[in-house]
Design a protein around this motif. Structure first.
Motif, mmCIF file in Angstrom:
data_model
loop_
_atom_site.group_PDB
_atom_site.id
_atom_site.type_symbol
_atom_site.label_atom_id
_atom_site.label_comp_id
_atom_site.label_asym_id
_atom_site.label_seq_id
_atom_site.Cartn_x
_atom_site.Cartn_y
_atom_site.Cartn_z
ATOM 1 N N PRO A 175 0.876 -1.133 0.074
ATOM 2 C CA PRO A 175 -0.031 -0.021 -0.087
ATOM 3 C C PRO A 175 0.723 1.164 0.030
ATOM 4 N N TYR A 176 0.496 2.302 -0.537
ATOM 5 C CA TYR A 176 1.000 3.417 -0.726
ATOM 6 C C TYR A 176 1.458 4.102 0.577
ATOM 7 N N SER A 177 0.238 4.199 1.657
ATOM 8 C CA SER A 177 0.493 4.405 3.036
ATOM 9 C C SER A 177 1.648 3.784 3.547
ATOM 10 N N GLN A 178 2.096 2.794 3.141
ATOM 11 C CA GLN A 178 3.119 1.960 3.891
ATOM 12 C C GLN A 178 4.451 2.488 3.345
ATOM 13 N N LEU A 179 4.666 3.065 2.402
ATOM 14 C CA LEU A 179 6.168 3.455 1.862
ATOM 15 C C LEU A 179 7.082 4.016 2.848
ATOM 16 N N GLN A 180 6.466 4.992 3.759
ATOM 17 C CA GLN A 180 7.215 5.878 4.206
ATOM 18 C C GLN A 180 7.745 4.997 5.525
ATOM 19 N N ASP A 181 7.395 3.788 5.699
ATOM 20 C CA ASP A 181 8.137 3.000 6.769
ATOM 21 C C ASP A 181 8.962 1.950 6.078
ATOM 22 N N LEU A 182 9.365 1.916 4.697
ATOM 23 C CA LEU A 182 10.065 0.985 4.263
ATOM 24 C C LEU A 182 11.493 1.552 3.925
ATOM 25 N N VAL A 183 12.507 0.850 3.818
ATOM 26 C CA VAL A 183 13.771 1.071 3.342
ATOM 27 C C VAL A 183 14.061 0.322 2.245
ATOM 28 N N LEU A 184 14.824 0.692 1.314
ATOM 29 C CA LEU A 184 15.378 -0.045 0.163
ATOM 30 C C LEU A 184 16.871 -0.343 0.409
ATOM 31 N N HIS A 185 17.312 -1.681 0.300
ATOM 32 C CA HIS A 185 18.520 -2.011 0.712
ATOM 33 C C HIS A 185 19.280 -2.639 -0.426
ATOM 34 N N PHE A 186 20.095 -1.895 -1.049
ATOM 35 C CA PHE A 186 20.756 -2.559 -2.228
ATOM 36 C C PHE A 186 22.233 -2.814 -1.677
ATOM 37 N N LEU A 187 22.699 -4.163 -2.095
ATOM 38 C CA LEU A 187 23.860 -4.735 -1.769
ATOM 39 C C LEU A 187 24.807 -5.237 -3.149
ATOM 40 N N VAL A 188 25.784 -4.627 -3.224
ATOM 41 C CA VAL A 188 26.614 -4.515 -4.330
ATOM 42 C C VAL A 188 27.767 -5.512 -4.054
ATOM 43 N N LEU A 189 27.810 -6.583 -5.107
ATOM 44 C CA LEU A 189 28.810 -7.546 -4.901
ATOM 45 C C LEU A 189 29.338 -7.936 -6.320
ATOM 46 N N SER A 190 30.522 -8.537 -6.121
ATOM 47 C CA SER A 190 31.180 -9.099 -7.306
ATOM 48 C C SER A 190 31.352 -10.565 -7.191
ATOM 49 N N PHE A 191 31.041 -11.140 -8.502
ATOM 50 C CA PHE A 191 30.670 -12.675 -8.532
ATOM 51 C C PHE A 191 32.150 -13.232 -8.507
ATOM 52 N N ASP A 192 32.437 -14.269 -7.907
ATOM 53 C CA ASP A 192 33.663 -14.900 -7.812
ATOM 54 C C ASP A 192 33.320 -16.660 -7.961
ATOM 55 N N ARG A 193 33.778 -17.157 -9.201
ATOM 56 C CA ARG A 193 33.533 -18.588 -9.525
ATOM 57 C C ARG A 193 33.926 -19.470 -8.593
ATOM 58 N N PHE A 194 34.977 -19.163 -7.847
ATOM 59 C CA PHE A 194 35.768 -20.177 -7.100
ATOM 60 C C PHE A 194 35.826 -20.192 -5.635
ATOM 61 N N SER A 195 35.093 -18.930 -5.162
ATOM 62 C CA SER A 195 34.873 -18.735 -3.736
ATOM 63 C C SER A 195 33.607 -17.821 -3.514
ATOM 64 N N ARG A 196 33.721 -17.312 -2.267
ATOM 65 C CA ARG A 196 32.489 -16.787 -1.599
ATOM 66 C C ARG A 196 32.467 -15.170 -2.714
ATOM 67 N N ASP A 197 31.510 -14.786 -3.230
ATOM 68 C CA ASP A 197 31.379 -13.546 -3.824
ATOM 69 C C ASP A 197 31.700 -12.325 -2.930
ATOM 70 N N ASP A 198 32.357 -11.336 -3.428
ATOM 71 C CA ASP A 198 32.835 -10.251 -2.791
ATOM 72 C C ASP A 198 31.985 -9.036 -2.642
ATOM 73 N N VAL A 199 31.860 -8.772 -1.253
ATOM 74 C CA VAL A 199 30.616 -7.422 -0.786
ATOM 75 C C VAL A 199 31.633 -6.300 -1.373
ATOM 76 N N ILE A 200 30.959 -5.353 -2.232
ATOM 77 C CA ILE A 200 31.720 -4.218 -2.379
ATOM 78 C C ILE A 200 31.293 -3.392 -1.623
ATOM 79 N N GLY A 201 30.038 -3.156 -1.326
ATOM 80 C CA GLY A 201 29.332 -2.100 -0.453
ATOM 81 C C GLY A 201 27.755 -1.951 -0.597
ATOM 82 N N GLU A 202 27.233 -1.126 -0.060
ATOM 83 C CA GLU A 202 25.636 -1.125 0.203
ATOM 84 C C GLU A 202 25.146 0.357 0.045
#
Length: 373
Positions: A175-202
């Motif tokens: 609902p539009y009335s709930q937008l003010q209570d929400l937070v968008l969280h973007f996590l920027v990563l770099s894919f790694d084929r051989f191990s865990r992906d690297d976190v660049i930032g947020e």
């Protein structure tokens, strides 16, 4: 000797050193010169001449231990504390300010469908995460807080520091009335084929300051280093530990988990299992995992693992529990993490380990809140 029963020990003869690479603001890699991991405390404990209360020599010969002091390239629990698998230093270590780039996206609202529409457009000036390609393979995970009911991610773009995604995600039933209570969280990563992906930032964007009622809102935000102290519930894990000083044997029982978050963007229940890693100092010496429990967020495991650990080495032992959501089609995702022992990062974890060591032969079972990985 340190060995586990019914475990798969890691290769312990790897002699590659860990080189800490730090970049300046121009992106130039600098070797800090601290190639070897610090093992002074472990060596001091191993080379001392104190005896146990039983009168036995508490100091085995270093040459008899199944590890070498020039530790290999396995990362210790305290080194891999960055969630999402970023192979960066511990969060307690002072770091230089690093430019992590910017993220451009737009926010819109579809009133007839009661849907929030987010378009992830592009990122600029990302840091280099792959030393071999001198580039990164970025992608973005997005979650709507605080409920984390909506989880999406973009495709991976290869070998670029200025990726253009242009991907639109529509979230229905908001609902539009709930937008003010929400937070968008973007996590920027770099894919790694051989191990865990690297976190660049947020990037964190409270929608209280965004008004898409009159049309699409275009936003650009600076990517910042991830704040891993921020912890939204990842569920809980119940484990039991007991130590037999005569047999010098540690029994670890993974009992059950509860209130695990949904990791599937379809909203379906997960398929969790638990991976148990045992560390001596900064070296992983054993790993084992439970069976996968299908379609449940409150799994019951009741699986035990036994490890032979000399009593005098207990102060340098850590046991890491990773609750992982099995996914047949994509990469398995870590739900949460618990560490008991030398590298425990919570008061409850420290207390549990102390109680185990002070009460030999007694199984000590406790619930622990999982932290982000």
């Amino acid at each position: 000797m340190l060995k586990g029963i019914s475990i798969y020990p890691e290769t312990l003869s790897n002699k590659k050193k860990i080189n800490r690479i730090r970049r300046d603001k121009n992106g130039t890699a600098k070797d800090t010169g601290k190639g070897n991991l610090l093992v002074d405390a472990a060596e001091a404990g191993l080379l001392g001449s104190e005896k146990t209360p039983d009168g036995l020599n508490a100091t085995p010969c270093v040459d008899q231990l199944p590890i070498k002091m020039d530790f290999g390239d396995e990362l210790s629990p305290d080194q891999s504390l960055t969630p999402g698998g970023s192979k960066t230093s511990s969060p307690s270590s002072p770091e230089e300010d690093v430019l992590l780039g910017e993220l451009t996206f737009s926010v819109d609202y579809n009133f007839p469908k009661k849907a929030l529409v987010v378009t992830i457009q592009e990122a600029h000036g990302l840091p280099m995460m792959d030393e071999h390609t001198q580039s990164s393979d970025p992608y973005i995970k997005m979650t709507i807080l605080p409920d984390k009911r909506h989880r999406v991610k973009t495709r991976v773009l290869r070998k670029t520091l200025d990726p253009v995604f242009d991907e639109t995600f529509t979230f229905y039933g908001i609902p539009y009335s709930q937008l003010q209570d929400l937070v968008l969280h973007f996590l920027v990563l770099s894919f790694d084929r051989f191990s865990r992906d690297d976190v660049i930032g947020e990037v964190m964007v409270p929608l209280a300051g965004v008004d898409p009622s009159t049309g699409k809102v275009q936003l650009t935000r600076e990517i910042i280093k991830r704040n891993i102290q921020k912890c939204i519930s990842r569920g809980e894990l119940q484990v039991s530990l007991s130590y037999q000083p005569v047999a010098q044997r540690m029994t670890v029982v993974v009992l059950k988990a509860r209130h695990l978050p949904k990791m599937d963007i379809t909203g379906l229940s997960g398929n969790p299992y638990v991976k148990v890693n045992v560390y001596y100092g900064r070296k992983r010496i054993a790993k084992k995992k439970t069976h996968v429990k299908k379609c449940t967020l409150n799994p019951v495991f009741n699986e035990s693992f036994i490890y032979d650990i000399p009593v005098d080495l207990l102060p340098d032992i850590s046991i890491e529990f990773l609750v992982i959501d099995f996914d047949r089609t994509t990469k398995n995702e870590v739900v949460g993490r618990l560490i008991l022992g030398a590298h425990s990062i919570t008061t409850a974890g420290v207390e549990h380990w102390r109680e185990v060591c002070e009460n030999p032969r007694k199984p000590v079972a406790k619930w622990h809140s999982l932290s982000e990985y």
